[in-house]
Design a protein around this motif. Structure first.
Motif, PDB file in Angstrom:
ATOM      1  N   LEU B 118       0.860  -1.183   0.000  1.00  0.00           N
ATOM      2  CA  LEU B 118       0.000   0.000   0.000  1.00  0.00           C
ATOM      3  C   LEU B 118       0.899   1.237   0.000  1.00  0.00           C
ATOM      4  O   LEU B 118       1.816   1.346   0.799  1.00  0.00           O
ATOM      5  CB  LEU B 118      -0.877  -0.033   1.263  1.00  0.00           C
ATOM      6  CG  LEU B 118      -1.763   1.171   1.536  1.00  0.00           C
ATOM      7  CD1 LEU B 118      -2.682   1.456   0.364  1.00  0.00           C
ATOM      8  CD2 LEU B 118      -2.594   0.916   2.788  1.00  0.00           C
ATOM      9  N   ASN B 119       0.622   2.135  -0.918  1.00  0.00           N
ATOM     10  CA  ASN B 119       1.390   3.380  -1.011  1.00  0.00           C
ATOM     11  C   ASN B 119       1.165   4.203   0.261  1.00  0.00           C
ATOM     12  O   ASN B 119       0.030   4.484   0.633  1.00  0.00           O
ATOM     13  CB  ASN B 119       0.913   4.153  -2.243  1.00  0.00           C
ATOM     14  CG  ASN B 119       1.801   5.337  -2.562  1.00  0.00           C
ATOM     15  OD1 ASN B 119       2.312   6.008  -1.654  1.00  0.00           O
ATOM     16  ND2 ASN B 119       2.005   5.582  -3.842  1.00  0.00           N
ATOM     17  N   ALA B 120       2.278   4.593   0.921  1.00  0.00           N
ATOM     18  CA  ALA B 120       2.162   5.266   2.222  1.00  0.00           C
ATOM     19  C   ALA B 120       1.345   6.557   2.143  1.00  0.00           C
ATOM     20  O   ALA B 120       0.681   6.923   3.105  1.00  0.00           O
ATOM     21  CB  ALA B 120       3.548   5.548   2.798  1.00  0.00           C
ATOM     22  N   ARG B 122      -1.254   6.958   0.533  1.00  0.00           N
ATOM     23  CA  ARG B 122      -2.671   6.612   0.408  1.00  0.00           C
ATOM     24  C   ARG B 122      -3.206   5.981   1.694  1.00  0.00           C
ATOM     25  O   ARG B 122      -4.334   5.528   1.747  1.00  0.00           O
ATOM     26  CB  ARG B 122      -2.895   5.652  -0.766  1.00  0.00           C
ATOM     27  CG  ARG B 122      -2.549   6.236  -2.127  1.00  0.00           C
ATOM     28  CD  ARG B 122      -3.379   7.450  -2.487  1.00  0.00           C
ATOM     29  NE  ARG B 122      -4.800   7.164  -2.443  1.00  0.00           N
ATOM     30  CZ  ARG B 122      -5.754   8.078  -2.269  1.00  0.00           C
ATOM     31  NH1 ARG B 122      -5.433   9.336  -2.095  1.00  0.00           N
ATOM     32  NH2 ARG B 122      -7.018   7.727  -2.244  1.00  0.00           N
ATOM     33  N   ARG B 123      -2.372   5.905   2.704  1.00  0.00           N
ATOM     34  CA  ARG B 123      -2.829   5.362   3.990  1.00  0.00           C
ATOM     35  C   ARG B 123      -3.558   6.425   4.778  1.00  0.00           C
ATOM     36  O   ARG B 123      -3.146   7.570   4.823  1.00  0.00           O
ATOM     37  CB  ARG B 123      -1.630   4.935   4.840  1.00  0.00           C
ATOM     38  CG  ARG B 123      -1.275   3.495   4.708  1.00  0.00           C
ATOM     39  CD  ARG B 123      -0.177   3.154   5.688  1.00  0.00           C
ATOM     40  NE  ARG B 123       0.416   1.882   5.357  1.00  0.00           N
ATOM     41  CZ  ARG B 123      -0.074   0.721   5.773  1.00  0.00           C
ATOM     42  NH1 ARG B 123      -1.124   0.681   6.568  1.00  0.00           N
ATOM     43  NH2 ARG B 123       0.489  -0.403   5.409  1.00  0.00           N
ATOM     44  N   GLU B 124      -4.626   6.007   5.422  1.00  0.00           N
ATOM     45  CA  GLU B 124      -5.331   6.894   6.343  1.00  0.00           C
ATOM     46  C   GLU B 124      -4.804   6.579   7.732  1.00  0.00           C
ATOM     47  O   GLU B 124      -4.586   5.416   8.069  1.00  0.00           O
ATOM     48  CB  GLU B 124      -6.831   6.584   6.257  1.00  0.00           C
ATOM     49  CG  GLU B 124      -7.727   7.493   7.041  1.00  0.00           C
ATOM     50  CD  GLU B 124      -7.899   8.838   6.373  1.00  0.00           C
ATOM     51  OE1 GLU B 124      -8.191   8.864   5.160  1.00  0.00           O
ATOM     52  OE2 GLU B 124      -7.741   9.855   7.076  1.00  0.00           O
ATOM     53  N   ARG B 125      -4.610   7.617   8.520  1.00  0.00           N
ATOM     54  CA  ARG B 125      -4.084   7.373   9.855  1.00  0.00           C
ATOM     55  C   ARG B 125      -5.142   6.725  10.747  1.00  0.00           C
ATOM     56  O   ARG B 125      -6.244   7.255  10.870  1.00  0.00           O
ATOM     57  CB  ARG B 125      -3.666   8.700  10.453  1.00  0.00           C
ATOM     58  CG  ARG B 125      -3.105   8.583  11.828  1.00  0.00           C
ATOM     59  CD  ARG B 125      -2.799   9.951  12.345  1.00  0.00           C
ATOM     60  NE  ARG B 125      -2.270   9.855  13.691  1.00  0.00           N
ATOM     61  CZ  ARG B 125      -2.053  10.898  14.455  1.00  0.00           C
ATOM     62  NH1 ARG B 125      -2.303  12.105  13.999  1.00  0.00           N
ATOM     63  NH2 ARG B 125      -1.573  10.742  15.663  1.00  0.00           N
ATOM     64  N   GLY B 146      -7.403  -0.494  12.117  1.00  0.00           N
ATOM     65  CA  GLY B 146      -6.287  -0.374  11.191  1.00  0.00           C
ATOM     66  C   GLY B 146      -4.958  -0.682  11.845  1.00  0.00           C
ATOM     67  O   GLY B 146      -3.921  -0.653  11.202  1.00  0.00           O
ATOM     68  N   PHE B 238     -11.358  -3.409   1.800  1.00  0.00           N
ATOM     69  CA  PHE B 238     -11.108  -2.308   0.870  1.00  0.00           C
ATOM     70  C   PHE B 238     -12.014  -2.319  -0.352  1.00  0.00           C
ATOM     71  O   PHE B 238     -12.089  -1.342  -1.075  1.00  0.00           O
ATOM     72  CB  PHE B 238      -9.634  -2.305   0.453  1.00  0.00           C
ATOM     73  CG  PHE B 238      -8.694  -2.246   1.631  1.00  0.00           C
ATOM     74  CD1 PHE B 238      -8.977  -1.406   2.710  1.00  0.00           C
ATOM     75  CD2 PHE B 238      -7.563  -3.035   1.688  1.00  0.00           C
ATOM     76  CE1 PHE B 238      -8.132  -1.343   3.804  1.00  0.00           C
ATOM     77  CE2 PHE B 238      -6.704  -2.980   2.783  1.00  0.00           C
ATOM     78  CZ  PHE B 238      -7.001  -2.134   3.842  1.00  0.00           C
ATOM     79  N   GLY B 290      -4.369  -1.884   7.996  1.00  0.00           N
ATOM     80  CA  GLY B 290      -4.430  -0.455   7.738  1.00  0.00           C
ATOM     81  C   GLY B 290      -5.769   0.000   7.195  1.00  0.00           C
ATOM     82  O   GLY B 290      -6.729  -0.769   7.127  1.00  0.00           O
ATOM     83  N   VAL B 292      -7.281   2.497   3.917  1.00  0.00           N
ATOM     84  CA  VAL B 292      -6.927   3.191   2.686  1.00  0.00           C
ATOM     85  C   VAL B 292      -7.801   4.424   2.578  1.00  0.00           C
ATOM     86  O   VAL B 292      -8.999   4.379   2.847  1.00  0.00           O
ATOM     87  CB  VAL B 292      -7.134   2.278   1.460  1.00  0.00           C
ATOM     88  CG1 VAL B 292      -6.659   2.974   0.196  1.00  0.00           C
ATOM     89  CG2 VAL B 292      -6.396   0.970   1.636  1.00  0.00           C
ATOM     90  N   ARG B 293      -7.174   5.527   2.220  1.00  0.00           N
ATOM     91  CA  ARG B 293      -7.899   6.770   2.033  1.00  0.00           C
ATOM     92  C   ARG B 293      -9.060   6.627   1.069  1.00  0.00           C
ATOM     93  O   ARG B 293      -8.922   5.943   0.058  1.00  0.00           O
ATOM     94  CB  ARG B 293      -6.949   7.797   1.430  1.00  0.00           C
ATOM     95  CG  ARG B 293      -6.579   8.780   2.456  1.00  0.00           C
ATOM     96  CD  ARG B 293      -5.742   9.842   1.933  1.00  0.00           C
ATOM     97  NE  ARG B 293      -4.874  10.124   3.064  1.00  0.00           N
ATOM     98  CZ  ARG B 293      -4.066  11.110   3.143  1.00  0.00           C
ATOM     99  NH1 ARG B 293      -3.952  11.919   2.137  1.00  0.00           N
ATOM    100  NH2 ARG B 293      -3.359  11.292   4.214  1.00  0.00           N
ATOM    101  N   ARG B 295     -11.592   4.958   1.117  1.00  0.00           N
ATOM    102  CA  ARG B 295     -12.301   3.676   1.094  1.00  0.00           C
ATOM    103  C   ARG B 295     -12.834   3.473   2.502  1.00  0.00           C
ATOM    104  O   ARG B 295     -12.197   3.870   3.473  1.00  0.00           O
ATOM    105  CB  ARG B 295     -11.367   2.529   0.717  1.00  0.00           C
ATOM    106  CG  ARG B 295     -10.734   2.728  -0.663  1.00  0.00           C
ATOM    107  CD  ARG B 295     -10.143   1.430  -1.150  1.00  0.00           C
ATOM    108  NE  ARG B 295      -9.283   1.656  -2.310  1.00  0.00           N
ATOM    109  CZ  ARG B 295      -8.922   0.709  -3.145  1.00  0.00           C
ATOM    110  NH1 ARG B 295      -9.342  -0.524  -2.990  1.00  0.00           N
ATOM    111  NH2 ARG B 295      -8.129   0.977  -4.156  1.00  0.00           N
TER     112      ARG B 295
END
Lengths: 587, 458
Positions: B118-120, B122-125, B146, B238, B290, B292-293, B295
């Motif tokens: 996963l592209n960092a 594009r990760r949601e905190r 997450g 996702f 995690g 994903v932003r 989603r």
């Protein structure tokens, strides 16, 4: 010419032939998807290639093509605020190209090729320039002047130079003989950038962390090793430093670390302001991200990409902090590749050249006079986190780091378990720079900084001895003077050394505040000891009130600091009242 | 895509490995089928591809496999898994075949089990509090959506029971139930039964999918099981927008299978014989947790790690701890004294707790409350140690109070048994314990938190 083809694939390594002409560390494109790889061994017409991207699905027989250049990063305006992967590709544009998950084989340049920058020349046509000279400037971020330098290895008379808006790949100047100059240039990341000379540092690298600045200060341009087992707060320290350290530019290399932590940095940094410039923290930050699930070979490269960027801003005359989190993951990547090459392992399976490579990397930190005119001083300060297996510092990466680092901030799980953060162990940590930095602290913060520091260290040392005795006989059996020292040491630990990364008033401690707290704690100890000498008993001293007053200074907002300090001074002074009255102060 | 290539007879076999030659166009990771007359089909994967010879890792037992008579097909396909919402309620093998007597699932999609990272950016905190109903977790080591938070257990300690309790009790902020993906790696039939029975009883079964590779199942299958399960979990999270809890039990068995393969390949061993890439390999599993932003779902992992000989510095818990966002450490001492769940809060940690607690999430003053409980408990534990040397009587007053506090903290707050406690009950319990102490002992509670708390109770 015959096309080279893959003959063997094993993990991240590929063997291909015929590749007679390739050079070591030359970049190649591997397979139909064009994965990035690097030649690490040449044997006759056979080359061994380490591949920076996931090799799953690669097929024997697919083509390999050399690029003629080593791994380079494009240096120029637009780096600040960007997030790049281990080989320098911006993650945002990778996401635009391939979506949420990273697909191998995507080629994107480090710098945005479409963005235009307003260039202001500082040299005129006809002037002779040489490597490192400032050709002109670009305002990279509001208020941040990016100096455009003559690339290393280039010189000549300027034939023409233009003011105006340029893309990073458009020539804004030309030297006699036809060589074009651009806003950006490429640099091979494994090579240190040339400098005029190294300078010895007399200025501290201020971190905003009291235990570091006060007890174990690092020099600007120095290198600090921060080893700690998991859960000791390495990443919290590195992130606190990235937020609060006194630096113009921060390069943060997340080497083999957690994706969610990167998400946290990416979310918070743009919202936080840099107290010294008033701009967004992201405006001074470059993130190099290779999370632990990204390909291992790119992890090995990521620290070099980070330091090449750091050196580039140093050459412009800036003070750069490079946070590497963590060098152990880099070393493990090295080990993994060495094992695949069937190299004879050294200590703990690491290749025998580990110490050598690590030393060369650390030596790229430094305070320097940059090449070229006008004269500039710049620094790269390196803070490298180390994750020793099982928290055992005798392992090779920690030991190799200690041979070259100027300071050690050792993180201790026992302190972390006591929630003493930052968990810097004052018994093991050291600073080789403390002596050289004393004059700076005396001049800029307080004349007795060094004396206060050595008294504090002595107190902490004495505490350890007393705790051992107390462990045998019980604390109640100690004499009053010793019980007082134990209590004073506890107050030093809880108010001076401990610092909360989550409390906005406490997360950053400027030298002035650090000094106030350290002096108050020092005065508390000496005043109370004097009161004992004057006949008071340990029980009669109201140490709790004084301790609470110091804790209030620690948590005070900047606007409140003077008032809280005055209260704490009064509480400390109150310890000196005659014992007859002291007994009645609190119920 | 490559076409299938068929070989009559393999060149050599050793342990779980089969050598095939010549293979001028073998692909790394491609799926292999192996047929031997009179034996069930076996499957394998190319783990080393060469023009001359390729190495196939065979999933099933190689007992009775004669390389000369084997009919080997390189399929040209990557390892995939059938995924979909209809798998909920099913029990499958470690490679996704039915283990419940029902027909194979059709699913909604087929996904490769080796996921791209996963592209960092594009990760949601992660920051949404998960109420597990366990005080030592919710109050002291808060889990968020997450996150990957392992349980460090020991042989004979109730790690799996705790995982089951978390799964049954977990509630998301708006009360959404979690879909559960359970992957058993090398676990015993008894453990499987325990899990199934609890799920049946609590009604968690129909929102769960179980992938089971038991002790008696093929070892090498253990390397695929978590990846097959995560492909399903990622689909649910996702693509289907669900909140998914993944329980992986037991990571230690996974690592042993990895070591077995590494040894068979004659690789240079790292610590305790585990391969040098163990960290990278485990990260490939754990980092799949995690959000994903843009989603709506989330993927939370609770891996269970059995620490050999209770040694937290053993490479498996050590490397796991460096990858995961904290750990819940079980204590043999607490377990012996009958405290359940025996969570030792001192070495336990949730790194993402800070983002998941506070005024809008759990309640204001949560951090200070937890810090105070932690600090007093730590002091009590130290006093307990001291008391064994000098006797309780010669401890200072404050240490004696901390000692009493530690006893009650273990019995009452940590040792809650099987009952579920909501977060308010956990807070009330913590404050009750703190109330036994004088105000000056509570140095971690600032005036504001103290005042707010007293306003609330009065």
């Amino acid at each position: 010419m015959t096309v080279a083809r893959i003959e063997r694939l094993s993990g991240a390594l590929a063997e291909a032939r015929p590749l007679r002409e390739v050079a070591l560390y030359e970049l190649v494109r591997v397979g139909a998807r064009g994965l990035l790889g690097e030649v690490i061994r040449v044997d006759g017409d056979r080359a061994v290639i380490q591949v920076y991207e996931d090799t799953m699905g690669l097929c024997v027989g697919e083509a390999v093509s050399p690029t003629g250049a080593p791994l380079e990063v494009m240096l120029g305006p637009g780096l600040l605020g960007s997030v790049v992967d281990g080989v320098g590709r911006p993650l945002q544009r990778l996401a635009d190209a391939t979506g949420d998950f990273i697909r191998p084989g995507t080629a994107v340049d480090t710098l945005d090729p479409d963005r235009k920058w307003a260039f202001t020349p500082l040299v005129a046509s006809g002037q002779r320039v040489s490597a490192g000279d400032v050709l002109g400037t670009v305002e990279e971020r509001p208020g941040f002047v990016h100096r455009i330098l003559v690339p290393p290895g280039t010189d000549g008379a300027v034939e023409r130079i233009r003011r105006g808006e340029f893309r990073v790949t458009e020539a804004m100047a030309r030297l006699a003989g036809g060589r074009d100059l651009f806003l950006s240039h490429r640099w091979s990341v494994r090579n240190p950038r040339p400098i005029a000379r190294r300078l010895s540092s007399r200025r501290p690298f201020l971190t905003g962390q009291r235990v570091c600045d006060f007890l174990f200060p690092a020099a600007e341009g120095g290198a600090v090793a921060v080893p700690g087992g998991f859960g000791t707060g390495k990443t919290v320290i590195e992130q606190s430093l990235a937020r609060h350290a006194a630096a113009d530019v921060v390069v943060y290399v997340g080497c083999g670390e957690r994706g969610n932590e990167m998400a946290e940095v990416l979310e918070e940094f743009p919202r936080l302001t840099d107290p010294r410039s008033g701009r967004s923290l992201m405006d001074r930050t470059v993130l190099v991200v290779n999370t632990s699930n990204m390909p291992v070979v790119a992890r090995e490269a990521s620290v070099y990409v980070g330091i090449a960027i750091a050196e580039y801003y140093r050459d412009q005359g800036y003070r750069v902090a490079l946070m590497a989190d963590s060098l152990s993951r880099w070393a493990e990547a090295l080990r993994e590749i060495a094992a695949r090459l069937q190299e004879m392992p050294g200590e703990e399976g690491y290749p025998t050249y580990l110490g050598n490579r690590l030393g060369k990397f650390y030596e790229r930190a430094g305070l320097v006079r940059a090449l070229g005119e006008p004269s500039r001083e710049g620094a790269v300060t390196l803070i490298s986190a180390i994750s020793p297996p099982g928290g055992d510092f005798s392992e090779p990466v920690t030991q190799a780091s200690l041979r070259v680092a100027g300071a050690l901030w050792a993180l201790d799980p026992a302190l972390a378990h006591q929630r003493q953060f930052p968990a810097v162990d004052w018994e093991v940590s050291y600073s080789l720079e403390a002596g050289a930095l004393t004059p700076w602290f005396a001049e800029h913060v307080g004349p007795d900084w060094a004396a206060c520091r050595s008294r504090t260290l002595e107190l902490l040392q004495r505490e350890r001895e007393l705790r051992e005795i107390a462990g045998l006989v019980g604390p109640e059996a100690l004499q009053d003077g010793d019980r007082l020292l134990l209590e004073a040491a506890r107050i030093v630990r809880e108010t001076v050394l401990a610092q909360s990364a989550y409390d906005p008033n406490d997360a950053n401690s400027p030298p002035d505040k650090t000094y106030r707290l350290a002096r108050l704690a020092d005065a508390l100890r000496s005043t109370a000891l004097a009161a004992l000498d004057a006949g008071a008993t340990f029980e009669s001293l109201n140490l709790a009130a004084a301790g609470a007053a110091l804790a209030a200074v620690r948590r005070a907002a900047a606007t409140d600091l003077d008032a809280r300090t005055a209260e704490a001074e009064a509480a400390v002074a109150a310890l000196a009242v005659p014992p007859g009255q002291a007994g009645q102060v609190t119920p | 895509m490559l076409l299938p290539r068929r070989y009559r007879g393999a060149h050599a076999a050793a342990g779980p490995l089969l050598y095939v030659r010549p293979t001028p166009n073998a692909a790394l990771g491609e799926w292999v089928t192996i047929r031997v007359p009179g034996q069930p089909d076996r499957r394998g994967q190319v783990i080393d591809a060469g023009a001359d010879v390729s190495v196939v890792q065979v999933l099933e037992d190689t007992l009775g496999l004669a390389p000369a008579t084997a009919d080997v097909t390189l399929t040209g396909e990557a390892a995939t898994a059938v995924v979909g919402r209809e798998l909920l309620g099913r029990v499958l093998t470690g490679v996704g075949q039915p283990a419940d007597g029902l027909p194979p699932p059709v699913g909604e999609a087929v996904r490769p089990i080796w996921a791209a990272p996963l592209n960092a950016v594009r990760r949601e905190r992660p920051r949404d509090f998960i109420e597990t109903g366990v005080s030592a977790i919710d109050g002291m080591n808060t889990l968020v959506r997450g996150q990957k938070l392992p349980v460090f257990s020991g042989p004979g300690l109730p790690g799996l029971e705790l995982a089951a309790q978390i799964v049954e009790g977990a509630r998301a902020p708006r009360g959404e139930a979690f879909a559960v993906v359970f992957v058993g790696i090398g676990i015993t039939a008894r453990e499987t039964d325990m899990f199934l029975e609890r799920f049946e009883r609590s009604g968690a079964r129909e929102r769960s999918v179980l992938y089971l590779n038991e002790t008696r199942d093929p070892t090498i299958e253990r390397l695929l099981a978590p990846r097959v399960a995560l492909a399903q979990a990622e689909f649910l999270a996702f693509e289907a927008g669900m909140h998914v809890l993944v329980v992986i039990a037991d990571v230690t068995h996974y690592c042993e299978a990895l070591r077995e393969i590494a040894t068979a390949r004659e690789e240079i061993p790292g610590r305790r014989g585990y391969p040098g890439y163990l960290y990278t390999d485990l990260a490939g599993i754990f980092e799949r947790a995690g959000i994903v932003r843009d989603r709506s779902g989330s993927l939370t992992q609770i891996p269970i790690v059995t620490m050999p000989d209770d040694d937290i510095t053993h490479p498996i818990p050590d490397l796991t701890g460096y990858i995961t966002e904290g750990q819940l450490v079980l204590s043999r001492d607490l377990h012996r004294r009958g405290v359940y769940p025996p969570i030792d809060v001192l070495p336990s940690l949730s790194r993402l707790m800070g983002a998941g607690i506070g005024a809008d999430r759990t309640r204001a003053g949560h951090r200070e409350w937890a810090d105070q409980l932690y600090a007093t408990y730590a002091r009590g534990r130290e006093a307990r140690l001291m008391a064994t040397i000098v006797g309780v009587a010669s401890l200072p007053e404050a240490d004696r109070r901390a000692l009493d506090f530690a006893e009650r903290f273990e019995r009452e707050l940590v040792g809650q048994g099987e009952t579920r406690r909501d977060i308010d009950e956990t807070f009330a319990m913590g404050w009750r314990l703190l109330d036994a102490l004088p105000r000056e002992d509570l140095t971690r509670i600032p005036e504001a938190v103290w005042a707010a708390r007293h306003q609330e109770t009065s």
